[in-house]
Design an enzyme around this catalytic site. Sequence first.
Site, short mmCIF file in Angstrom:
data_model
loop_
_atom_site.label_atom_id
_atom_site.label_comp_id
_atom_site.label_asym_id
_atom_site.label_seq_id
_atom_site.Cartn_x
_atom_site.Cartn_y
_atom_site.Cartn_z
N LYS A 89 65.37 24.78 69.46
CA LYS A 89 64.64 25.87 70.10
C LYS A 89 63.29 25.41 70.65
O LYS A 89 62.77 26.01 71.59
CB LYS A 89 64.49 27.04 69.14
CG LYS A 89 65.83 27.69 68.85
CD LYS A 89 65.74 29.00 68.13
CE LYS A 89 67.10 29.68 68.06
NZ LYS A 89 68.07 28.96 67.17
C1 LIG Z 1 69.44 29.04 67.26
C2 LIG Z 1 70.27 27.96 66.69
C3 LIG Z 1 71.64 27.81 67.01
C4 LIG Z 1 72.39 28.79 67.90
O1 LIG Z 1 71.96 28.72 69.24
P1 LIG Z 1 72.33 29.90 70.27
O2 LIG Z 1 71.54 29.60 71.47
O3 LIG Z 1 71.85 31.17 69.59
O4 LIG Z 1 73.78 29.90 70.49
C5 LIG Z 1 72.33 26.71 66.51
N1 LIG Z 1 71.73 25.84 65.68
C6 LIG Z 1 70.43 25.95 65.33
C7 LIG Z 1 69.85 24.96 64.40
C8 LIG Z 1 69.64 27.01 65.82
O5 LIG Z 1 68.36 27.12 65.45
#
Ligand SMILES: *Cc1c(COP(=O)(O)O)cnc(C)c1O
Length: 468
Positions: A113
């Site tokens: 993120k």
């Molecule tokens: C947010 C997240 C996901 C999922 O990603 P999306 O964009 O919501 O599909 C997968 N793995 C981790 C470690 C995350 O923080």
Amino acid sequence: MKYISTRGDRTERGFSDILLEGLAPDGGLYLPTHYPRVDAATLARWRGLPYPDLAFEILSLYIDDIPSADLKRLVTSTYTPEVFGTREITPLKPLEPGLQLQALSNGPTLAFKDMAMQLLGNLFEYELARRGETLNILGATSGDTGSAAEYAMRGKHGVKVFMLSPHGRMSAFQQAQMFSLQDANIHNIAVEGVFDDCQDIVKAVSNDLAFKRRHKIGTVNSINWARLLAQVVYYFAGYLQATASNEEKVSFAVPSGNFGNICAGHVARMMGLPVERLVLATNENDVLDEFFRTGTYRVRGAAETHETSSPSMDISKASNFERFVFDLLGRDAQRTRQLFKTDVEDHGSFTVSADEFARVADFGFVSGSSTHADRLATIRDTWQRFGVMIDTHTADGLKVARERRDPDVPMIVLETALPVKFADAIVEALGREPERPAALQGIEKLPKRFTVMRVDAQAVKRFIADNA
Ligand SMILES: *Cc1c(COP(=O)(O)O)cnc(C)c1O
């Protein structure tokens, strides 16, 4: 480039107009009016570009209301080796011939993120200054999103963050990551309840429209188009690293929850990136796997939403999924509106027609799911055979990638977090503690800055009013 809603509002808005917004006024999600095609000559020219230059090229196709020199400066100051650990920013890590990980988790909070949120922080600061406005970001977190938002917004002018988390329920490491921030514009509120209580408070505050307007309350949801756009870049970066010419194709496997990450892969593919398959991996919360197997999208109730060892994928509905369905339906906004507004909001599910479902394959999507036992086995196997330690989310991706692999097409598995964030599962799988980056040694001992509050929306409002 202009942006429209997936639910029929054809008002064309510029990038800067939608940057600070969540949903479109008609409840839909914003998408560009079209996906710019990247031809072979352009893709060839992009080979060898440093990550920030590649990011600037791609973002420029979608952002025409920020002067180029400013955009270039924002992008260049975001994607640095100091913040992301390497000059490549998202380097590939080979496991075996034709199978590699793409490291997206070397930003400040050790999850992918950061890739988008770090840019968002700089874009927000720039746009707010340009408008002479301020923004108070209110959110609820059980871990990854909140910390990524705080590390993106810390020290930024014009932005304050009010982040609610369930008191005493995050791991010691996650707490330390968030609560050790001493920046005056970051406010951690530890609520004496569970995550749902935090979310309910955010909803209650946001539903008070007068309060929301007076205190300029905003969010940094995963439905924000700028976040999605920033993620498109690393699909190009992964492809260009994995291949020597544009004749070659690759596939990507993506651990998925709200469909934000893989939706960026879909956009990259629509732009002409030679992607064979987009492999969607879920954990036990298999809302999306069910759709890609059957054509039925059915949101889950609280009782059916499992708490798993890959918690950032524990979703009951996928908030970005409407973007893909809009494209799948040939951008028919009335039909999209019918499925998501009438069918999902009123009845909790929809099923696409056989003709519509047949088109899923044209978009490259396949899917699979993974369980706690699968994660442990994958983490153990990857450690024993390659000496590489992966986190639980990446393990979900790798497990499904192996099932969906075509021997002739290289597979890139997106690494969405580092194992240190989910130490309990690593200890369970490997009988040893995960490796921890040097900068994070002993963060649990740092002084913490946070405010404990009861489950009380009024008290949270007072706190915001006093500190905004
Ligand atoms: C947010 C997240 C996901 C999922 O990603 P999306 O964009 O919501 O599909 C997968 N793995 C981790 C470690 C995350 O923080």
